[in-house]
Design an enzyme around this catalytic site. Sequence first.
Site, PDB file in Angstrom:
ATOM      1  N   ASP A  13      33.132  -9.376  13.915  1.00  0.00           N
ATOM      2  CA  ASP A  13      32.243  -8.722  14.638  1.00  0.00           C
ATOM      3  C   ASP A  13      31.882  -7.324  13.824  1.00  0.00           C
ATOM      4  O   ASP A  13      32.604  -7.111  12.915  1.00  0.00           O
ATOM      5  CB  ASP A  13      32.409  -8.552  16.058  1.00  0.00           C
ATOM      6  N   GLU A  28      12.837   7.486   4.169  1.00  0.00           N
ATOM      7  CA  GLU A  28      12.617   6.467   5.130  1.00  0.00           C
ATOM      8  C   GLU A  28      11.890   5.018   4.645  1.00  0.00           C
ATOM      9  O   GLU A  28      12.196   4.037   5.038  1.00  0.00           O
ATOM     10  CB  GLU A  28      11.638   7.170   6.137  1.00  0.00           C
ATOM     11  N   ARG A  38      -9.074   7.692   4.327  1.00  0.00           N
ATOM     12  CA  ARG A  38      -8.271   7.005   5.393  1.00  0.00           C
ATOM     13  C   ARG A  38      -8.394   7.404   6.708  1.00  0.00           C
ATOM     14  O   ARG A  38      -8.991   8.520   6.814  1.00  0.00           O
ATOM     15  CB  ARG A  38      -6.790   7.355   5.108  1.00  0.00           C
ATOM     16  N   LYS A  92      15.337  -3.652 -11.453  1.00  0.00           N
ATOM     17  CA  LYS A  92      15.765  -4.812 -10.403  1.00  0.00           C
ATOM     18  C   LYS A  92      14.795  -5.997 -10.414  1.00  0.00           C
ATOM     19  O   LYS A  92      15.151  -7.171 -10.397  1.00  0.00           O
ATOM     20  CB  LYS A  92      15.407  -4.090  -8.894  1.00  0.00           C
ATOM     21  N   TRP A 113       0.854   8.517  12.294  1.00  0.00           N
ATOM     22  CA  TRP A 113       2.151   8.388  12.054  1.00  0.00           C
ATOM     23  C   TRP A 113       2.770   9.405  11.630  1.00  0.00           C
ATOM     24  O   TRP A 113       4.124   9.425  11.909  1.00  0.00           O
ATOM     25  CB  TRP A 113       2.617   6.995  11.701  1.00  0.00           C
ATOM     26  N   SER A 133      19.112   5.496  18.130  1.00  0.00           N
ATOM     27  CA  SER A 133      19.421   4.057  17.929  1.00  0.00           C
ATOM     28  C   SER A 133      19.654   3.733  16.265  1.00  0.00           C
ATOM     29  O   SER A 133      20.833   3.275  16.148  1.00  0.00           O
ATOM     30  CB  SER A 133      18.184   3.130  18.313  1.00  0.00           C
ATOM     31  N   SER A 134      18.874   4.332  15.552  1.00  0.00           N
ATOM     32  CA  SER A 134      19.091   4.137  14.302  1.00  0.00           C
ATOM     33  C   SER A 134      20.187   4.867  13.545  1.00  0.00           C
ATOM     34  O   SER A 134      21.049   4.003  12.828  1.00  0.00           O
ATOM     35  CB  SER A 134      17.889   4.647  13.450  1.00  0.00           C
ATOM     36  N   THR A 151      13.725   0.741 -10.059  1.00  0.00           N
ATOM     37  CA  THR A 151      13.019  -0.446  -9.664  1.00  0.00           C
ATOM     38  C   THR A 151      12.462  -1.624 -10.605  1.00  0.00           C
ATOM     39  O   THR A 151      12.750  -2.605 -10.215  1.00  0.00           O
ATOM     40  CB  THR A 151      11.840   0.217  -9.105  1.00  0.00           C
ATOM     41  N   SER A 156      17.514 -10.749  -3.291  1.00  0.00           N
ATOM     42  CA  SER A 156      18.983 -10.958  -4.161  1.00  0.00           C
ATOM     43  C   SER A 156      19.602 -12.155  -3.696  1.00  0.00           C
ATOM     44  O   SER A 156      20.611 -12.486  -4.574  1.00  0.00           O
ATOM     45  CB  SER A 156      19.409  -9.762  -4.462  1.00  0.00           C
ATOM     46  N   TYR A 172      12.424   4.011   1.503  1.00  0.00           N
ATOM     47  CA  TYR A 172      13.290   3.289   0.873  1.00  0.00           C
ATOM     48  C   TYR A 172      14.286   2.524   1.932  1.00  0.00           C
ATOM     49  O   TYR A 172      14.810   1.229   1.598  1.00  0.00           O
ATOM     50  CB  TYR A 172      13.944   4.388   0.011  1.00  0.00           C
ATOM     51  N   HIS A 218       5.555  14.208  -3.295  1.00  0.00           N
ATOM     52  CA  HIS A 218       4.453  13.541  -3.965  1.00  0.00           C
ATOM     53  C   HIS A 218       3.470  13.125  -2.698  1.00  0.00           C
ATOM     54  O   HIS A 218       2.400  12.631  -3.032  1.00  0.00           O
ATOM     55  CB  HIS A 218       5.214  12.549  -4.685  1.00  0.00           C
ATOM     56  N   HIS A 219       3.985  13.270  -1.671  1.00  0.00           N
ATOM     57  CA  HIS A 219       3.093  12.929  -0.516  1.00  0.00           C
ATOM     58  C   HIS A 219       2.127  14.155  -0.173  1.00  0.00           C
ATOM     59  O   HIS A 219       1.315  14.124   0.682  1.00  0.00           O
ATOM     60  CB  HIS A 219       3.728  12.548   0.878  1.00  0.00           C
ATOM     61  N   HIS A 270      10.207   9.952   2.792  1.00  0.00           N
ATOM     62  CA  HIS A 270      10.390   9.672   1.547  1.00  0.00           C
ATOM     63  C   HIS A 270      11.590   8.713   1.596  1.00  0.00           C
ATOM     64  O   HIS A 270      11.570   7.219   1.520  1.00  0.00           O
ATOM     65  CB  HIS A 270      10.274  10.281   0.501  1.00  0.00           C
ATOM     66  N   HIS A 302      -0.180   1.758  15.524  1.00  0.00           N
ATOM     67  CA  HIS A 302      -0.097   0.835  14.420  1.00  0.00           C
ATOM     68  C   HIS A 302       1.216   0.906  13.506  1.00  0.00           C
ATOM     69  O   HIS A 302       2.027   0.575  13.321  1.00  0.00           O
ATOM     70  CB  HIS A 302      -1.240   0.157  13.950  1.00  0.00           C
TER      71      HIS A 302
END
Lengths: 382, 527, 189
Positions: free
Chosen positions: B102, B252, B447, B328, B138, B166-167, B325, B265, B254, B299-300, B250, B73
């Site tokens: 293009d 990622e 979890r 914004k 994951w 790909s990314s 943040t 926006s 963002y 922080h993880h 991390h 998932h």
Amino acid sequence: MLSKAKLWLGLALSTLMFWSASLQAAWELNMPRGVTQISRDTYDLHMTIFWWVVAIGVVVFGVMLWSIINHRKSNGAKPASFHESTKVEIVWTLIPFAILIMMAIPATRVLTDAYDTSGSELDIQITGYQWRWEYTYMRENMDEEEVSFFSILSTSREEISNDIDKSENYLLDVDRPLVIPTDTRIRFLMTSADVIHSWWVPDFAIKKDTIPGFINETWTVVDEPGIYRGQCAELCGMEHGFMPIVVHALPPEEYQAWYAEQQQAAAGIRELAAAEMTMDDAMSQGEQIYNQNCVACHQADGVGMPPVFPALAGSPKATGDRLVTIDTLVNGVEGTSMAAYGRQLNPIQLAAVITFVRNAFGNDTGDLVQPTDVNAYIQEGQ
Amino acid sequence: MSAAHDHHHGPAKGISRWLFTTNHKDIGTMYLLFSFAMFLLGGTFALVIRAELFQPGLQFVEPNFFNQMTTMHGLIMVFGAVMPAFVGLANWMIPLMIGAPDMALPRMNNWSFWILPFAFAMMVSTLFMEGGGPNFGWTFYAPLSTTYGPPSTTFFIFAVHILGASSIMGAINVIATILNMRAPGMTLMKMPLFVWTWLITAYLLIAVMPVLAGVVTMMLFDIHFGTAFFDAAGGGDPVLFQHLFWFFGHPEVYIMILPAFGIVSAIIPTFARKRLFGYESMVYATASIAFLSFIVWAHHMFTVGMPLAGQLFFMYATMLIAVPTGVKVFNWVATMFRGSMTFETPMLFAIAFVVLFTIGGFTGVMLAITPVDFQYHDTYFVVAHFHYVLVPGAVFSIMAATYYWLPKWTGYMYDENLGKLHFWLSFIGVNVLFFPQHFLGLAGMPRRIPDYALQFADFNWISSVGGFLFGFSQLILVYIVYKCARGGKPASAQVWEGAQGLEWTVPSPAPYHTFETPPDPALIKAP
Amino acid sequence: MKTDKAPSKNKTVVTKLSFAVVGMFAFGFALVPLYDVICDITGLNGKTSNLVVQAEAGEIIDESREITVQFIARESADMGWGFTPSAAQVKVKPGEVNMISYKVTNSSDKVMVGQAIPSVAPNAAAGHLNKVECFCFEEQILQPGESADMPLRFFVDPALSADISKLTLSYTLYDITEKSDKLKALAAR
């Protein structure tokens, strides 16, 4: 008209969310305040930050709501033309920054306190295994009898599979809890025997990962006697949800009495391990041990879940050379989930469950393995 | 002479069109359809999870399969749904927004897309391999994923390599396009914020996807070639895995939210009929967030046993991200304030994004406070936090973008009543699904467990009900998209009264080739 | 339509970005030794160094402090070796060289090689636990049934932070028979 109804719905929902958050805070479904100074400090810090963000939310969402109601085209509102202001940007950068500093100060203090492991009066080693905890009380000298045991989930598989009703402390009960004295500075030394686990007791506000090959430490002083429950907090494989932590905190004199009893029992086991068991004893004890330790993987009827969890019924390892069965139990099987029970079960228990496995499920070898046989294998390999 | 009539004969017919296309609109469409399919697949796995967690006890699945469901998932939603959806939107909209014909590298663009279905087919097929698919979350921490992982782990690693490639290719394309192909007059500070946020996101991708590739390569070596990067026995350290993973992980997250900021926006100014407040500030805030995202990874890992100094640094740095943040969010509110708002479906999703993403941000501030994180870490409080920022956050922004630009893509207005129905059911569903999870975490539920103690039962069944409501509501979106592609009220070029930007100067549907001659610079205004 | 400049501008950007990609991939791998270096210098993950530290003659002993050093010995679960320290804990003065030993027994029926990996708590003490002689520096080969008393000579650096008066040294013993270079070298002789 329809949009007004939607507006009220949105308003009601958002109010409900915040109201229920604060209401819930008064019930037990908030974090517990716990029974240590650190846990209370942690709780207070949690509530402080919570109220700060609620306040900010009320302001920001309030302005949004006002805008949604009043600045709508359907009410005839005309759009203003302002689109920037350096002053405003500075203000709403500095104010949050100041709020964060105010949060950081108590946070730093609580964290510094939580890290001070000095001055411990009792040290306990905690080792995570797949899927149980081992507790070892550290001694001052090697002549003292060592107290060390495993703490295994005692909720039955029938409860988990919904065949019988669930008990009160479903999934949070163990056969042998960790016992500690209250009002004593205790240091925990934590590691793992296999993968990363994490030892967590919410009432103590302690959570620390157990890393294989490395020692972590943390500390606590528990103020109130009682039973405190926690769970493993790092995904560690199949039974991650089934390795709870139960701590009995006793007043110091009661703890001393318990500890002395444990030492005597450990000495007693060594003596018992020199004696002989009967087949009946071995089978009944063995079955109990099987149901506690083996049934999750090998199943109640010994058929297992091949190929990952082999069947014991009719297995050559269970019916052939007894040394093979003993070795499998004592040393486990490398590269699989079959743990080495030589460490986790005493020689009497090992002899019982080995005998059980060799005779149950239609295996019927008639073989009775004694504790002395198990000890001989452990010491000499034969 | 109209550009459409020269050497182009329109798109090819049949499946070859899609296999060989180098057209950014076609490729964008493929990315979006692929991501929608992955969203439904990942959502199905989530429903397996919520079905099992509906009541205490094990009813439907074995714990090992449950772990595969949670793992897949996460992988599918992160790498198969959210990221490709944003790439799809980038492909469709960036050239239109900057007046380019293009993307810079159209053939690499095709390749970037087509390796994705292949990678995901490989990843999903691991569920059917012996030993099952990845079951270690994951985040695939060592040694659970190395020494104790199932045999299919090697295929998982290959799939990650491919989708990483790909990314990376997509990011290179985005940067080259934005830097080199802006129409004359389209200076950097006149670009729509969606283009800015994607430019910054692309740099993040370039910086961290290779680190992920490195991590899974090290895993491969530990598993097959006897190295000991993450194994204490050989002098390695399992915690090293976590540092490396989260150094990628991390930024990622963002990567998964900055394009959302860009979308919102674009939408709020349109439906408030008022220019975005603080455009420059928004650009700087986005850049600050991206920069800060590199220095908060641990922080993880607050419970891993880092020394006090490290913990304090990461706590302070993480708290700091709240500042840009917050800026914004204030700017969006200031855009709405004294506007002249209407509430079509894109605006509903955008407003819901601002509110619910901010709630996710609040729990993020709570999680940043290290000593309290000891109580939140690896509980449902964290699950609630990241689902708030990702589902009513990123996913709602993608839905908002879909409604917003669907008339431009298809030439027809979607059914507004069905859109609103989809919105309200999703809004209610998502909150019923995830809000109770905060309480579960606070009450002590960890979890990644398939079964739980009795005190967690009530909020779990509520959450599961919300899950099914939210999940099945997405079928309405399937129908809406299908119906809109088939026909409906014809859309004008402008589509939305308050919309600004070059994409609204071309007809709806946008012609197969647009801006083959650059637009009139007079049409280019700062947002 | 594309101008002539566009392809070469693209080429420049793509080249630079491709270097960046390769660079970041290499950076990921560079973080591995970097992590070890940082941990060595700071003792951050409790790893003690693998370097022999010679106790200097006339090393100053800090008589005013007493440090309790606890010993933990863990063997890998399926190894079938016994692993026990000779003392549960000792009280030492900083600067003073002490010795304890760890008894290891190979209860299996084949030659095996063990490697002991140390870890110290608290992390801040790791850099101050200096080992003069340690069995953890080398792979240990034991014949079937063989036992050995392996020495550990160490001293606590007087620079140990004043607020630490107890530290724990843990060894985890791993079976590295398959990977052992020492064993292969011996076999080759």
